[in-house]
Design a protein around this motif. Structure first.
Motif, PDB file in Angstrom:
ATOM      1  N   ASN A 163       1.005  -1.191   0.003  1.00 49.53           N
ATOM      2  CA  ASN A 163       0.112  -0.067  -0.019  1.00 49.53           C
ATOM      3  C   ASN A 163       0.961   1.186  -0.143  1.00 49.53           C
ATOM      4  OD1 ASN A 163      -2.292  -1.791   0.319  1.00 49.53           O
ATOM      5  ND2 ASN A 163      -2.082  -1.759   2.209  1.00 49.53           N
ATOM      6  N   ASN A 250     -14.698   4.631   6.460  1.00 50.47           N
ATOM      7  CA  ASN A 250     -14.723   2.941   6.115  1.00 50.47           C
ATOM      8  C   ASN A 250     -13.151   2.476   5.874  1.00 50.47           C
ATOM      9  OD1 ASN A 250     -14.803   0.325   5.171  1.00 50.47           O
ATOM     10  ND2 ASN A 250     -16.238   0.620   3.599  1.00 50.47           N
ATOM     11  N   LYS A 252     -11.518   0.306   4.947  1.00 46.75           N
ATOM     12  CA  LYS A 252     -11.421  -0.543   3.786  1.00 46.75           C
ATOM     13  C   LYS A 252     -10.788   0.417   2.666  1.00 46.75           C
ATOM     14  CE  LYS A 252     -14.562  -4.319   4.214  1.00 46.75           C
ATOM     15  NZ  LYS A 252     -15.798  -4.927   3.549  1.00 46.75           N
ATOM     16  N   ASN A 253     -11.238   1.859   2.850  1.00 44.80           N
ATOM     17  CA  ASN A 253     -10.704   2.958   1.715  1.00 44.80           C
ATOM     18  C   ASN A 253      -9.510   3.544   2.201  1.00 44.80           C
ATOM     19  OD1 ASN A 253     -12.813   2.066   0.111  1.00 44.80           O
ATOM     20  ND2 ASN A 253     -14.154   3.526   1.230  1.00 44.80           N
ATOM     21  N   ASP A 255      -6.404   3.284   1.927  1.00 45.74           N
ATOM     22  CA  ASP A 255      -4.989   3.421   0.988  1.00 45.74           C
ATOM     23  C   ASP A 255      -5.397   4.414   0.121  1.00 45.74           C
ATOM     24  OD1 ASP A 255      -3.916   1.269   2.110  1.00 45.74           O
ATOM     25  OD2 ASP A 255      -4.523  -0.163   0.866  1.00 45.74           O
TER      26      ASP A 255
END
Length: 518
Positions: A163, A250, A252-253, A255
């Motif tokens: 990442n 969130n 998950k976002n 990066d």
């Protein structure tokens, strides 16, 4: 060098002819420029000299594209393959060296030009496949910008190297007007991490966050985090809804965010992070400050005890008062403490002699033990340091710190039964409680000492600072006068010795002169 997913440039297909059999129309950067009237000419027609001069005088040049005409009535526009910049080169984070060539802009070309040669039926592999390894470009031309060198050093040692995140990404959650403030603190933090990595310890941002959670964090790292958090709190105070954005983001976002925003997203997910940061700041800044305050107050207390309990000081003061009454023909019972230094500086009838010299001469002759015990007492030299300390101001600051301690203690009482906290926090509160008990006890001692000094020197409005400072200056004057008196006495003895030797050698010289005459 930049890390790219591919090592070659995508080849852009070239139009294979002008007869309509195969036409590729892509990004049209070569249009609205008329072709040469002689399509069968093997060499391009050079531009006129006037056009060349006009081109040189153009201040703002734009990339005017080429257009080649064919017998077909349709407009056939083509994008040259070598006009394609590599999408794999990172011109944002890397600076590429310049190639010193002058570009062509508005000249007229035809299909036979060296720049527009078709590779349709060419056996030349270079013309048919314009591609190469971009690592060659990076090797000889790319230079990392200063802004991203720190980021790449961090990414090199990151636990999640897949990442890749840079600080050059625009803010999505943070206030863009404060980006410079955030970037400065974050870059300093990355510098400290890089410095730690040079010691064979691979430290990352995640290590900083882990240290915040557990309490085992480098003090320099913590200072950077405190600056970042202080700026973040200002934004939250200004726009409370921004805090909700961070808390509900969130993960998950993650990066997709700027490195600073990623740090804050993770920071806000640490249980009681705000309380922990306050405790760390209190431990590293306020607790040591309380220790210094206690040491300064201890100087005051020792000074009071020294003045009130000194064996020879009353006799010296009384002798000065007796000298004053004798000279002034008065019978006052005492002298104002504040005026004693001026009294010692009072001149006498003899040149370069003051009352201090007279008082020391009397003490040295009749009370030598009292004089030497007083001026050689090193504790009196400490009184000059005490006069620069304002204990009233100290206790104002102590009470400000005490209010912060009470707020933290109230939070701690609520949190300690519901969450697991670093072990040092409990011991910190116990130690701080003892510190404040000692400080408030010292305050009572100081207040009583101030009253005792006022009674001792018969003054109702005498402060501790003025009293200790005056006594310290008084002893300094006596010490200096004693040194000068000794120098004067040695000078007089040297003159007497010189006169004695001279008088002893005079008869011999006289006899010798008589014999010489005979």
């Amino acid at each position: 060098m930049p890390n790219y997913s591919s090592s070659s440039v995508n080849v852009v297909d070239w139009a294979m002819g002008f007869d309509g059999s195969r036409i590729v129309k892509q990004r049209n950067l070569l249009e609205n420029l008329p072709a040469s009237t002689n399509n069968n000419s093997s060499t391009p027609a050079p531009p006129s000299f006037q056009d060349f001069i006009a081109l040189l005088n153009t201040k703002k040049r734009t990339h005017t594209s080429l257009s080649t005409s064919s017998n077909s009535s349709s407009d056939n526009s083509f994008y040259l393959p070598h006009q394609t910049p590599s999408p794999l080169l990172d011109h944002t984070n890397y600076k590429y060296a310049k190639i010193r060539a002058r570009p062509l802009y508005n000249f007229k070309y035809n299909e036979a030009s060296i720049w527009t040669q078709s590779s349709a039926n060419s056996t030349n592999s270079l013309l048919s496949n314009l591609s190469f390894d971009v690592n060659v470009v990076n090797k000889f031309f790319a230079k990392e910008t200063k802004e991203n060198k720190l980021i790449n050093n961090h990414e090199q040692h990151s636990r999640n190297s897949s990442n890749v995140t840079t600080m050059t990404r625009p803010f999505q959650l943070l206030d863009k007007s404060l980006q410079i403030t955030y970037d400065v603190a974050m870059r300093h933090l990355l510098q400290l991490l890089a410095k730690n990595n040079n010691k064979n310890k691979n430290a990352t941002i995640d290590d900083v966050l882990h240290g915040i959670d557990t309490g085992n964090i480098n003090s320099e790292w913590l200072q950077c985090v405190q600056r970042l958090n202080k700026t973040l709190n200002k934004q939250f105070d200004k726009r409370p809804e921004d805090k909700l954005k961070f808390e509900t983001f969130n993960i998950k976002n993650l990066d997709d965010l700027n490195l600073v925003e990623q740090f804050f997203i993770k920071l806000l997910r640490i249980p009681n992070y705000s309380f922990k940061l306050k405790c760390y700041q209190y431990r590293d800044e306020l607790q040591p400050q309380l220790v210094l305050f206690s040491q300064s107050i201890e100087h005051f207390i020792r000074g009071i005890e020294l003045v009130l309990g000194h064996e020879h000081l009353p006799g010296i003061f009384q002798l000065l008062c007796f000298l004053y009454n004798s000279v002034s023909n008065k019978s006052v019972p005492g002298l104002d403490l504040v005026s004693l230094v001026d009294a010692l500086n009072s001149p006498t009838n003899q040149s370069n002699k003051t009352v201090a010299h007279v008082l020391v001469e009397i003490l040295d002759k009749y009370y030598r033990n009292s004089l030497m015990s007083t001026i050689n007492d090193e504790k009196f030299t400490e009184l000059k340091k005490v006069c620069s300390i304002n204990f009233s101001k100290i206790y104002v600051e102590i009470r400000d710190i005490y209010q912060q301690y009470q707020q933290l203690d109230c939070e701690y009482s609520f949190i300690k039964n519901h969450y697991e906290l670093p072990l040092f926090i409990q011991s910190m509160f116990v130690e701080t409680k003892l510190q404040f008990e000692k400080l408030f006890k010292q305050e009572n001692i100081l207040k009583k000492g101030e009253q005792d000094l006022a009674a001792y020197f018969c003054s109702n409005d005498l402060s501790i600072n003025v009293c200790l400072s005056t006594v310290g200056q008084f002893i300094d004057k006596l010490r200096l006068a004693h040194v000068e008196n000794n120098k004067e006495q040695k000078r007089k003895l040297a003159i007497k010795e010189y006169d004695r030797k001279r008088s002893g050698s005079l008869p011999i010289n006289t006899t010798a002169s008589i014999l010489s005459c005979i």
